[in-house]
Motif scaffolding. Structure first.
Motif, PDB file in Angstrom:
ATOM      1  N   THR A   1      17.797  -3.588 -49.098  1.00 12.29           N
ATOM      2  CA  THR A   1      16.626  -2.982 -49.744  1.00 12.29           C
ATOM      3  C   THR A   1      15.288  -3.468 -49.217  1.00 12.29           C
ATOM      4  O   THR A   1      14.267  -2.817 -49.433  1.00 12.29           O
ATOM      5  CB  THR A   1      16.679  -3.243 -51.260  1.00 12.29           C
ATOM      6  N   ALA A   2      15.270  -4.595 -48.524  1.00 11.42           N
ATOM      7  CA  ALA A   2      13.993  -5.155 -48.066  1.00 11.42           C
ATOM      8  C   ALA A   2      13.349  -4.266 -47.014  1.00 11.42           C
ATOM      9  O   ALA A   2      14.028  -3.667 -46.177  1.00 11.42           O
ATOM     10  CB  ALA A   2      14.209  -6.558 -47.502  1.00 11.42           C
ATOM     11  N   SER A   3      12.038  -4.156 -47.057  1.00 15.86           N
ATOM     12  CA  SER A   3      11.273  -3.466 -46.024  1.00 15.86           C
ATOM     13  C   SER A   3      10.839  -4.519 -45.011  1.00 15.86           C
ATOM     14  O   SER A   3       9.835  -5.204 -45.186  1.00 15.86           O
ATOM     15  CB  SER A   3      10.051  -2.774 -46.635  1.00 15.86           C
ATOM     16  N   LEU A   4      11.628  -4.629 -43.970  1.00 21.68           N
ATOM     17  CA  LEU A   4      11.376  -5.694 -43.000  1.00 21.68           C
ATOM     18  C   LEU A   4      10.119  -5.381 -42.204  1.00 21.68           C
ATOM     19  O   LEU A   4      10.066  -4.375 -41.498  1.00 21.68           O
ATOM     20  CB  LEU A   4      12.572  -5.854 -42.063  1.00 21.68           C
ATOM     21  N   PRO A   5       9.103  -6.202 -42.298  1.00 21.50           N
ATOM     22  CA  PRO A   5       7.852  -5.931 -41.571  1.00 21.50           C
ATOM     23  C   PRO A   5       8.004  -6.209 -40.090  1.00 21.50           C
ATOM     24  O   PRO A   5       8.809  -7.030 -39.654  1.00 21.50           O
ATOM     25  CB  PRO A   5       6.873  -6.914 -42.224  1.00 21.50           C
ATOM     26  N   GLY A   6       7.207  -5.494 -39.304  1.00 20.16           N
ATOM     27  CA  GLY A   6       7.162  -5.760 -37.882  1.00 20.16           C
ATOM     28  C   GLY A   6       8.160  -4.993 -37.055  1.00 20.16           C
ATOM     29  O   GLY A   6       8.003  -4.878 -35.850  1.00 20.16           O
ATOM     30  N   ALA A   7       9.219  -4.478 -37.690  1.00 20.48           N
ATOM     31  CA  ALA A   7      10.206  -3.745 -36.903  1.00 20.48           C
ATOM     32  C   ALA A   7       9.638  -2.411 -36.452  1.00 20.48           C
ATOM     33  O   ALA A   7       9.773  -2.021 -35.299  1.00 20.48           O
ATOM     34  CB  ALA A   7      11.474  -3.540 -37.724  1.00 20.48           C
ATOM     35  N   GLY A   8       8.980  -1.719 -37.361  1.00 15.58           N
ATOM     36  CA  GLY A   8       8.414  -0.430 -37.004  1.00 15.58           C
ATOM     37  C   GLY A   8       9.485   0.642 -36.962  1.00 15.58           C
ATOM     38  O   GLY A   8      10.663   0.352 -36.733  1.00 15.58           O
ATOM     39  N   PRO A   9       9.103   1.891 -37.183  1.00 12.32           N
ATOM     40  CA  PRO A   9      10.075   2.989 -37.162  1.00 12.32           C
ATOM     41  C   PRO A   9      10.801   3.078 -35.825  1.00 12.32           C
ATOM     42  O   PRO A   9      10.181   3.143 -34.771  1.00 12.32           O
ATOM     43  CB  PRO A   9       9.208   4.220 -37.406  1.00 12.32           C
TER      44      PRO A   9
END
Length: 564
Positions: free
Chosen positions: A35-43
């Motif tokens: 569920t986490a929105s992992l920052p930095g990965a980007g679409p």
């Protein structure tokens, strides 16, 4: 490869006083990871972390709190993320690639230049790769890997393009292709059956055969197809790759393989018959004379399964990397181990006959002759190259995007993809193969974007082909037909929007957003607050996924406020 598939953990280490607490912590972390929105990965990006300290997980914590803590710790690390091809990436704790095919492309490019791929992230970026693989085996693995991604054969074209633009990197891949593997490569294109070989030229096929504009592409085909033979499946596949590089929408052409065969035959005919030059060699002679045929490592057996389109490698079992490394970090592996088959694979369909073509040499002698006549010797070509009015610059990749999200004022332009499907663009393209060559879909998007004032540097305009559309036509009649079809599609799209959405075309298209594009993927990002129920009800903002006539994988992302 989905985003969920990329959220993998090599080793999770938890400490607690009781076993049930360890199980509780593992369940909480698994739920948080989902569920986490992992920052930095980007679409669309592939983000690889060598290690991550997740801190203390209390048994009474809700999963949302664990997910929030995970996001904060990832955010602290990704600021130092480096691209997998940057110098020093092997020492970085966080590495990224722009899309799912780039790890395989980067791996092949590194191996093609004679480099090593023993950094910790390669087995995770390209699942199935084992550091220590032989160079030939690893190059075949990279080709097979890109073809098993969502972009399929077009991803293989991206691989060929990247290697071609890197001096001396393409030849090693082509040298290791066996004639038995060619049929599986051609079958991945679809449209050509086993009965189509030997290939028979017809006037109608010659009339519909496309032309390859780039001189250096034609030179490469002349070198390899002259040695393999123009009807060899490898020659057909290589020609098809260059056709796709120049116009990716050709991947939707069911006759791509046949048309590529016609182009290869024409190029070889222009440069002379290889049999007249005394270059015909039997397979037995080729193996005997080849200086490039290196023996297989001890205990390793190489098998080819052309019927299934895969090349399997069997050898001595290697030790499990997890036994030698700590966490997700993987160093240099030991001996080659059997590769586990990955899901998917080349598209099923017809294929060229797997029998070695009469009068065409097998790959070792062919590679030896080509090596003396191509980039390794920096010398002349086989025969003569068809004259050109002007010399062309060496091919360099560009115009496809780097995956970075950039603003657009016509973000809804991609909503017209399902609209075009509904009004029959596929049928129009299949009725006249020349429309694939001139990029009918890209011309339509360019016409709409310009009509509504999109600047030339707009992200949507560039992602959908605005910088690759040539306004000129060699055939004036074809130019008039294309202009008529674009106007017809525009009129039908307007009617579709009025009838099904109660929206004008301008209202559908002119929407702010951000777009990141690569050679095979387009990611469109909108603010979650900007969701339009009319668009959602018509299903226009559902992920189109793989769009053959566009030659891209298209995905939508709805994010909150600042993230969008």
């Amino acid at each position: 490869m989905t985003v969920e598939a990329l959220r993998r953990v090599g080793t999770l280490r938890l400490q607690a006083r009781r076993e049930e607490l360890v199980r509780r912590g593992a369940l909480l972390f698994e739920d948080a990871l989902r569920t986490a929105s992992l920052p930095g990965a980007g679409p669309g990006r592939v983000l690889l972390l060598r290690w991550l300290d997740i801190g203390v997980i209390r048994a009474d914590m809700p999963p949302a709190s664990v997910a929030l803590a995970l996001e904060q710790r990832v955010r602290a690390l990704v600021s130092s993320a480096v691209h997998g091809e940057e110098p020093g990436a092997e020492r970085a704790e966080v590495v990224f690639f722009r899309d799912e095919i780039e790890p395989f492309v980067a791996l092949a490019r590194r191996l093609g230049r004679g480099g090593r791929a023993d950094a910790w992230f390669w087995p995770h970026a390209a699942p199935g790769f084992v550091p220590g693989m032989g160079r030939e085996e690893a190059l075949r693995f990279a080709l097979r890997g890109v073809m098993e991604t969502g972009a399929g054969p077009l991803a293989a074209a991206a691989l060929v393009e990247a290697l071609f633009s890197t001096r001396g990197a393409l030849e090693p891949l082509l040298f290791v292709l066996r004639w038995q593997e060619g049929s599986a490569l051609v079958r991945s294109l679809g449209g050509m059956t086993a009965e189509a070989r030997p290939f028979v030229q017809t006037d109608s096929m010659n009339a519909a055969a496309p032309s390859i504009r780039t001189k250096s592409f034609r030179e490469t085909i002349a070198r390899f197809a002259a040695s393999w033979g123009p009807s060899d499946a490898r020659s057909v596949w290589l020609t098809a790759m260059f056709l796709l590089i120049e116009e990716p929408g050709r991947i939707a052409d069911p006759r791509l393989a046949e048309r590529a065969a016609a182009v290869a035959t024409a190029i070889v005919a222009t440069n002379g018959d290889p049999q007249e030059r005394g270059q015909t060699t039997t397979k037995d002679e080729a193996v005997a004379e080849s200086p490039l045929a290196a023996p297989a490592p001890a205990g390793e057996v190489v098998e080819t399964n052309s019927a299934g389109g895969r090349v399997e490698f069997k050898g001595k079992p290697a030790r499990d990397a997890a036994e030698e490394t700590d966490g997700a970090s993987v160093g240099v592996a030991g001996e080659p181990r059997p590769e586990k088959p990955r899901p998917g694979g080349p598209r099923e369909g017809g294929g060229l006959s797997e029998a070695s073509p009469r009068g065409v040499s097998d790959e070792p002698a062919a590679a030896a002759r080509i090596a003396g006549l191509s980039g390794f010797a920096k010398g002349a070509l086989v025969g003569k190259v068809s004259p050109d009015t002007a010399d062309e610059e060496p091919w360099a990749t560009g115009g496809w995007g780097d995956g970075i999200l950039r603003p657009t004022v016509v973000g809804g332009l991609s909503f017209l993809i399902p609209v075009l499907e509904q009004i029959g663009i596929s049928a129009r393209l299949e009725a006249d193969p020349r429309l694939f060559d001139v990029g009918l879909a890209a011309r339509f998007f360019v016409s709409v974007a310009r009509r509504f004032g999109a600047p030339a540097e707009d992200a949507a305009f560039l992602a959908l082909g605005g910088d690759r559309v040539d306004a000129s036509f060699e055939d004036p009649a074809l130019g008039e037909e294309v202009e008529r079809l674009v106007r017809e599609l525009l009129l039908e799209a307007r009617r579709f929007c009025r009838r099904n959405l109660r929206l004008g075309l301008r209202d559908l298209v002119c929407r702010p957003g951000r777009i990141g594009s690569t050679r095979t993927h387009i990611d469109v990002v909108f603010d979650l607050e900007a969701v339009d129920i009319r668009v959602r009800r018509a299903g226009l903002d559902l992920d189109p996924g793989w769009v053959p006539w566009l030659g891209r994988v298209v995905r939508y992302h709805y994010l909150h406020g600042a993230d969008a």
